[in-house]
Write an enzyme that holds these catalytic residues in place. Structure first.
Site, PDB file in Angstrom:
ATOM      1  N   GLN A  15     -10.778  -5.245  -7.883  1.00 41.55           N
ATOM      2  CA  GLN A  15      -9.695  -5.986  -7.247  1.00 41.55           C
ATOM      3  C   GLN A  15     -10.027  -6.202  -5.778  1.00 41.55           C
ATOM      4  OE1 GLN A  15      -5.877  -4.176  -7.752  1.00 41.55           O
ATOM      5  NE2 GLN A  15      -4.881  -5.522  -6.309  1.00 41.55           N
ATOM      6  N   GLY A  47     -18.794  -2.679  -9.963  1.00 48.17           N
ATOM      7  CA  GLY A  47     -18.311  -3.796  -9.165  1.00 48.17           C
ATOM      8  C   GLY A  47     -16.897  -3.550  -8.669  1.00 48.17           C
ATOM      9  N   SER A  79     -18.364   4.272  -7.959  1.00 49.67           N
ATOM     10  CA  SER A  79     -17.749   3.500  -9.037  1.00 49.67           C
ATOM     11  C   SER A  79     -17.925   1.998  -8.798  1.00 49.67           C
ATOM     12  CB  SER A  79     -16.262   3.852  -9.133  1.00 49.67           C
ATOM     13  OG  SER A  79     -15.607   3.016 -10.062  1.00 49.67           O
ATOM     14  N   GLY A  98      -5.863  -2.033   0.752  1.00 44.71           N
ATOM     15  CA  GLY A  98      -7.230  -1.921   0.248  1.00 44.71           C
ATOM     16  C   GLY A  98      -8.181  -1.241   1.217  1.00 44.71           C
ATOM     17  N   GLU A  99      -7.646  -0.441   2.149  1.00 41.45           N
ATOM     18  CA  GLU A  99      -8.534   0.189   3.136  1.00 41.45           C
ATOM     19  C   GLU A  99      -9.512   1.162   2.487  1.00 41.45           C
ATOM     20  OE1 GLU A  99      -8.642   2.453   7.444  1.00 41.45           O
ATOM     21  OE2 GLU A  99      -6.771   1.519   6.794  1.00 41.45           O
ATOM     22  N   ARG A 100      -9.093   1.861   1.423  1.00 39.98           N
ATOM     23  CA  ARG A 100     -10.028   2.761   0.743  1.00 39.98           C
ATOM     24  C   ARG A 100     -11.204   1.957   0.160  1.00 39.98           C
ATOM     25  NH1 ARG A 100      -8.661   5.142  -3.678  1.00 39.98           N
ATOM     26  NH2 ARG A 100     -10.109   6.852  -3.391  1.00 39.98           N
ATOM     27  N   ARG A 101     -10.900   0.815  -0.455  1.00 38.88           N
ATOM     28  CA  ARG A 101     -11.961  -0.036  -1.003  1.00 38.88           C
ATOM     29  C   ARG A 101     -12.842  -0.573   0.112  1.00 38.88           C
ATOM     30  NH1 ARG A 101      -8.121  -3.900  -3.813  1.00 38.88           N
ATOM     31  NH2 ARG A 101      -6.602  -2.583  -2.777  1.00 38.88           N
ATOM     32  N   ARG A 154      -1.110   5.547   5.927  1.00 39.84           N
ATOM     33  CA  ARG A 154      -2.145   6.515   5.549  1.00 39.84           C
ATOM     34  C   ARG A 154      -3.063   6.732   6.745  1.00 39.84           C
ATOM     35  NH1 ARG A 154      -5.482   5.730   0.149  1.00 39.84           N
ATOM     36  NH2 ARG A 154      -3.643   6.735  -0.673  1.00 39.84           N
TER      37      ARG A 154
END
Length: 88
Positions: free
Chosen positions: A40, A37, A32, A56-59, A18
Site C-alpha cells: 500500500q 513489495g 517484508s 505511512g511513516e513506518r513504511r 507516534r
C-alpha cells in the site's frame, strides 16, 4: 492513484502522534517489503515544493532503510486539520 515520489522531497509530520518507532519492527517491515513489495502506498500532502507524510511513516522509514530513491505515494491536497484526522 499513486505516483513515485523522491524520498528526498518527503518530510515526516512533526505533529505525528507516534513519536517512538521500534527499529526492529521497521527492519522487519523492510525485509517484508524487500521480499514482497510495498502493498500500500503512503499518503502525503504537498507543502510548498515538498511533501509531508499524512500516514505511512513506518513504511517510509522501512523504504528509506532499503536505500530506495522513490516511494509510491498517494498525494492529497488537504489542509493540516484534515491530515491530522486522516493520520489517526
Amino acid at each position: 492513484m499513486s505516483r513515485d515520489i523522491n524520498l528526498n522531497l518527503i518530510d515526516p509530520d512533526q505533529r505525528n502522534a507516534r513519536k517512538h518507532f521500534d527499529e526492529a519492527a521497521i527492519m522487519e517491515l523492510a525485509q517484508s517489503i524487500k521480499a514482497s513489495g510495498l502493498a500500500q502506498p503512503i499518503m502525503v500532502r504537498p507543502v510548498g515544493d515538498r511533501f509531508t507524510i499524512v500516514h505511512g511513516e513506518r513504511r517510509y522509514r522501512a523504504i528509506t532503510s532499503l536505500g530506495w530513491a522513490t516511494i509510491p505515494a498517494d498525494v492529497r491536497d488537504i489542509d493540516e486539520e484534515t491530515a491530522s484526522w486522516l493520520a489517526l
